[in-house]
Every structure is written in structure tokens, then in C-alpha cells.
Design a protein around this motif. Sequence first.
Motif: not given
Length: 122
Positions: A13, A19, A22-23, A26, A42, A112, A117, A119, A121-122
Motif C-alpha cells: 500500500p 495507490k 485505489r485512486a 475510488q 486490493e 493519480i 486524487v 496520492p 491522502e491514500l
Amino acid sequence: MKSIAIIGASANPEKFGNKAVRAFVQQGWTVYPINPKEPVIEGLQAYKSVREIPGAVDEASVYLAPHLVPAVLQEIAAKGIKKVWLNPGTESENALDRAEELGLEAVVACSIVGVGVDPNEL
């Protein structure tokens, strides 16, 4: 719904290859993690290469060492993907030349941030 292959996706992670997965998830994208060693990243099925993804893919985001990128660009083009993000640390003159030869739209930027987003904040 847009789709993206994250090439160099990571199960760690802390890495940007994770990241990015996940971004994009999201933001509502269909995400295809590409990693030859990890079966799941993930919670998503990971693929060994872009060639293994079933169906069409809209974009690709690359998190690989620069010397690996030109060969991967060939796979991206063969899959019919037109837009590729060359994230910081992946770009090289050789990669940019190859992308142009293959008719790819190469974006030299952090994907990202590009998807909206932060990065950090991930």
C-alpha cells in the motif's frame, strides 16, 4: 464506465502502483492490476500482462523502471489502448519515441493526480 490497466500494480500500500489502483477504484473506474507475481491486488484479480485482460481497455498507467517501458508500450498498443500515463520515474526519451511510433497518446504525469486524487491522502 472507463477502464484502466495499472501496469506495475503492487500489493504494497505504500507504493504508487498500489495507490493508483485505489485512486482509480475510488473514482469509479474499472481497474485491471497488472503484476506477474501477485494474483490479487486490493481485492481485484491481477493479470500477468495486458494481453490477459478480457475485452477492451480505455487507458493504461505505467509504474515500471524506464528500461522496461518500451516493450510494455508494444503490448499496450497491441491491446488497442490509445492513452498511456507515463508516471514520474517511468518516462524516458526511448519510451516517448516508442509511444509516438506506436500512435499512443503518452501523458507524462502522475495518473493519480490526473484522476483527481492526492496520492498523499491514500
